[in-house]
Design a protein around this motif. Sequence first.
Motif, PDB file in Angstrom:
ATOM      1  N   ILE A  21       5.001  -4.825 -10.563  1.00 35.62           N
ATOM      2  CA  ILE A  21       6.094  -4.630  -9.622  1.00 35.62           C
ATOM      3  C   ILE A  21       6.247  -5.898  -8.800  1.00 35.62           C
ATOM      4  O   ILE A  21       5.304  -6.329  -8.134  1.00 35.62           O
ATOM      5  N   PHE A  22       7.420  -6.519  -8.875  1.00 40.96           N
ATOM      6  CA  PHE A  22       7.740  -7.650  -8.013  1.00 40.96           C
ATOM      7  C   PHE A  22       8.595  -7.114  -6.869  1.00 40.96           C
ATOM      8  O   PHE A  22       9.760  -6.773  -7.067  1.00 40.96           O
ATOM      9  N   LEU A  23       8.004  -7.034  -5.694  1.00 40.80           N
ATOM     10  CA  LEU A  23       8.677  -6.488  -4.523  1.00 40.80           C
ATOM     11  C   LEU A  23       9.159  -7.650  -3.656  1.00 40.80           C
ATOM     12  O   LEU A  23       8.356  -8.343  -3.024  1.00 40.80           O
ATOM     13  N   ILE A  24      10.475  -7.884  -3.648  1.00 41.90           N
ATOM     14  CA  ILE A  24      11.046  -9.002  -2.918  1.00 41.90           C
ATOM     15  C   ILE A  24      11.979  -8.486  -1.827  1.00 41.90           C
ATOM     16  O   ILE A  24      12.324  -7.298  -1.787  1.00 41.90           O
ATOM     17  N   GLY A  25      12.393  -9.393  -0.949  1.00 40.40           N
ATOM     18  CA  GLY A  25      13.319  -9.007   0.105  1.00 40.40           C
ATOM     19  C   GLY A  25      13.219  -9.958   1.276  1.00 40.40           C
ATOM     20  O   GLY A  25      12.366 -10.852   1.314  1.00 40.40           O
ATOM     21  N   PRO A  26      14.075  -9.779   2.285  1.00 39.30           N
ATOM     22  CA  PRO A  26      14.062 -10.658   3.456  1.00 39.30           C
ATOM     23  C   PRO A  26      12.725 -10.610   4.187  1.00 39.30           C
ATOM     24  O   PRO A  26      11.997  -9.613   4.135  1.00 39.30           O
ATOM     25  N   ARG A  27      12.428 -11.696   4.862  1.00 39.16           N
ATOM     26  CA  ARG A  27      11.207 -11.755   5.676  1.00 39.16           C
ATOM     27  C   ARG A  27      11.238 -10.669   6.743  1.00 39.16           C
ATOM     28  O   ARG A  27      12.249 -10.447   7.401  1.00 39.16           O
ATOM     29  N   GLN A  28      10.122  -9.946   6.878  1.00 39.14           N
ATOM     30  CA  GLN A  28       9.905  -8.901   7.884  1.00 39.14           C
ATOM     31  C   GLN A  28      10.736  -7.640   7.639  1.00 39.14           C
ATOM     32  O   GLN A  28      11.008  -6.877   8.558  1.00 39.14           O
ATOM     33  N   VAL A  29      11.119  -7.412   6.389  1.00 39.11           N
ATOM     34  CA  VAL A  29      11.874  -6.202   6.074  1.00 39.11           C
ATOM     35  C   VAL A  29      10.947  -5.027   5.769  1.00 39.11           C
ATOM     36  O   VAL A  29      11.416  -3.890   5.633  1.00 39.11           O
ATOM     37  N   GLY A  30       9.621  -5.288   5.639  1.00 42.12           N
ATOM     38  CA  GLY A  30       8.663  -4.205   5.425  1.00 42.12           C
ATOM     39  C   GLY A  30       7.998  -4.192   4.061  1.00 42.12           C
ATOM     40  O   GLY A  30       7.443  -3.164   3.661  1.00 42.12           O
ATOM     41  N   LYS A  31       8.007  -5.313   3.352  1.00 38.19           N
ATOM     42  CA  LYS A  31       7.438  -5.354   2.000  1.00 38.19           C
ATOM     43  C   LYS A  31       5.934  -5.087   2.008  1.00 38.19           C
ATOM     44  O   LYS A  31       5.444  -4.286   1.207  1.00 38.19           O
ATOM     45  N   VAL A  80      -2.652  -5.085  -4.916  1.00 37.34           N
ATOM     46  CA  VAL A  80      -1.537  -5.717  -4.224  1.00 37.34           C
ATOM     47  C   VAL A  80      -1.900  -7.165  -3.929  1.00 37.34           C
ATOM     48  O   VAL A  80      -2.956  -7.448  -3.348  1.00 37.34           O
ATOM     49  N   PHE A  81      -1.017  -8.074  -4.341  1.00 37.33           N
ATOM     50  CA  PHE A  81      -1.173  -9.495  -4.052  1.00 37.33           C
ATOM     51  C   PHE A  81       0.000  -9.930  -3.172  1.00 37.33           C
ATOM     52  O   PHE A  81       1.142  -9.973  -3.629  1.00 37.33           O
ATOM     53  N   ASP A  82      -0.311 -10.250  -1.926  1.00 41.81           N
ATOM     54  CA  ASP A  82       0.707 -10.606  -0.934  1.00 41.81           C
ATOM     55  C   ASP A  82       0.788 -12.121  -0.794  1.00 41.81           C
ATOM     56  O   ASP A  82      -0.253 -12.785  -0.612  1.00 41.81           O
ATOM     57  N   GLU A  83       2.000 -12.663  -0.886  1.00 44.39           N
ATOM     58  CA  GLU A  83       2.243 -14.103  -0.745  1.00 44.39           C
ATOM     59  C   GLU A  83       1.488 -14.932  -1.777  1.00 44.39           C
ATOM     60  O   GLU A  83       1.191 -16.110  -1.553  1.00 44.39           O
ATOM     61  N   ILE A  84       1.199 -14.341  -2.949  1.00 47.36           N
ATOM     62  CA  ILE A  84       0.403 -15.028  -3.955  1.00 47.36           C
ATOM     63  C   ILE A  84       1.157 -16.192  -4.584  1.00 47.36           C
ATOM     64  O   ILE A  84       0.564 -17.104  -5.185  1.00 47.36           O
ATOM     65  N   HIS A  85       2.478 -16.203  -4.456  1.00 46.97           N
ATOM     66  CA  HIS A  85       3.265 -17.291  -5.038  1.00 46.97           C
ATOM     67  C   HIS A  85       2.994 -18.641  -4.381  1.00 46.97           C
ATOM     68  O   HIS A  85       3.431 -19.675  -4.888  1.00 46.97           O
ATOM     69  N   LYS A  86       2.258 -18.645  -3.267  1.00 51.42           N
ATOM     70  CA  LYS A  86       1.890 -19.908  -2.634  1.00 51.42           C
ATOM     71  C   LYS A  86       0.748 -20.611  -3.373  1.00 51.42           C
ATOM     72  O   LYS A  86       0.480 -21.788  -3.114  1.00 51.42           O
ATOM     73  N   GLY A 111       6.692 -10.856  -2.008  1.00 51.11           N
ATOM     74  CA  GLY A 111       7.093 -12.187  -1.570  1.00 51.11           C
ATOM     75  C   GLY A 111       8.579 -12.224  -1.336  1.00 51.11           C
ATOM     76  O   GLY A 111       9.292 -11.242  -1.518  1.00 51.11           O
ATOM     77  N   SER A 112       9.056 -13.385  -0.923  1.00 52.60           N
ATOM     78  CA  SER A 112      10.493 -13.526  -0.665  1.00 52.60           C
ATOM     79  C   SER A 112      11.038 -14.727  -1.407  1.00 52.60           C
ATOM     80  O   SER A 112      11.459 -14.624  -2.552  1.00 52.60           O
ATOM     81  N   ALA A 113      10.978 -15.900  -0.780  1.00 52.77           N
ATOM     82  CA  ALA A 113      11.684 -17.057  -1.316  1.00 52.77           C
ATOM     83  C   ALA A 113      11.226 -17.455  -2.712  1.00 52.77           C
ATOM     84  O   ALA A 113      12.017 -17.533  -3.645  1.00 52.77           O
TER      85      ALA A 113
END
Length: 408
Positions: A21-31, A80-86, A111-113
Amino acid sequence: MLRRYLEGPISIHLKELRQMIFLIGPRQVGKTTLAKSMIPDLKPGFNYFNWDLTSDRKFLATQLFPGKINLKEPGRGVLVFDEIHKYPRWKNTLKGLFDSNEPDTHWIITGSAALNVYRKGQDSLLGRSFLYLLCPFSVAEITGSPVIQSDPTAHLLNLKMSKPDNETQEAFDSLMRFGGFPEPFLKATESFLARWRTSRLERLINQDLGMTEHLKHLPILEQLMFLLPERVGSPLSLNSLREDLEIHHATAKHWIELLERVFYGFAVRPYTGKLSRALKKEPKWYLWDWSEIADKGKRFENMMAVHLMKFVQYINNMGLGNLSLHYVKDKEKREADFLIVNEKKPVLLIECKSKIKTVSESLRYFAHHLRVPRVMQLSMDSQESWLTEDKSIKREVASAATFLKQLI
């Protein structure tokens, strides 16, 4: 805490599907909050990892990524891997781990961007992931309206319009005032909203944009972000932006695309099918956080745009249809704010008005020439619904609150 509209679909995904599951969206939207809620027994550093934390980063780089950890042991069914794209080699690393451990483990990547950039290209994770876009709160989400699981065209054509009940109107009014991001909406104070908005924009500029643009460009990018709220709801002229900021046309175009990728805003493009003399180039621009917009009428239109985009993206992500959102305008300056299209066929034409004075003649014109089956003029102040008919073209005037309650 309000139940998020993607909880049900993600729960079903984790039970029935193998894809990440790739959960994307605006920053601080609750991901992150949503992702954590999907773990039955949350244990940070065991089944939840945040790349921004030094301890997690060290563990991932030295233990988990090299394959020294048994991901199939009890309690690690959902990871769950949060901000792993960094992490520079995150895609190939996840691919290897996923291939080695499926179907015994399930994966949520947030992640977002960077994730938004990734999904637009070809990659080794193609076929191994499904996308879920988490959008801000909406009237339907706050009032607990059922999630749509039927044909979207039939749903839109069968909406029942009436005077909104108190709960629906209160939800609408609160969203208009505080925006749809969870924290300021739930705090519901103007002072917190102002401080939160400043903090969010600073993080967007210094973190999301700072990762991709040269530091000397950031002050001018910030100026661009100050200009855009004033231009919401109008065709966005890159030439005008170029002149105001004294930059090249290509730079203006690149920065608008970048702001869309980092979820500062999104473009709604003109619809030209079966319509002569239509404007074909300039998109309209809307913000994910409509609370930035001072003008009440523009804020209302932006809030409508986010609700409609949320509906479109949900239907497409769930595989229920192939929707797109547009606006319509021709060279005679006739205009309608929104048009929802399914499988290239116009379904619903919408005009937004702060107050009802007269019914838009542009709606009648476009309804006739595009053969749109349903035409609506929605008002944030309208309490009643009524219908006008001219030359067999029916146009409904109705409450925006009632309409939005029946979406997502």
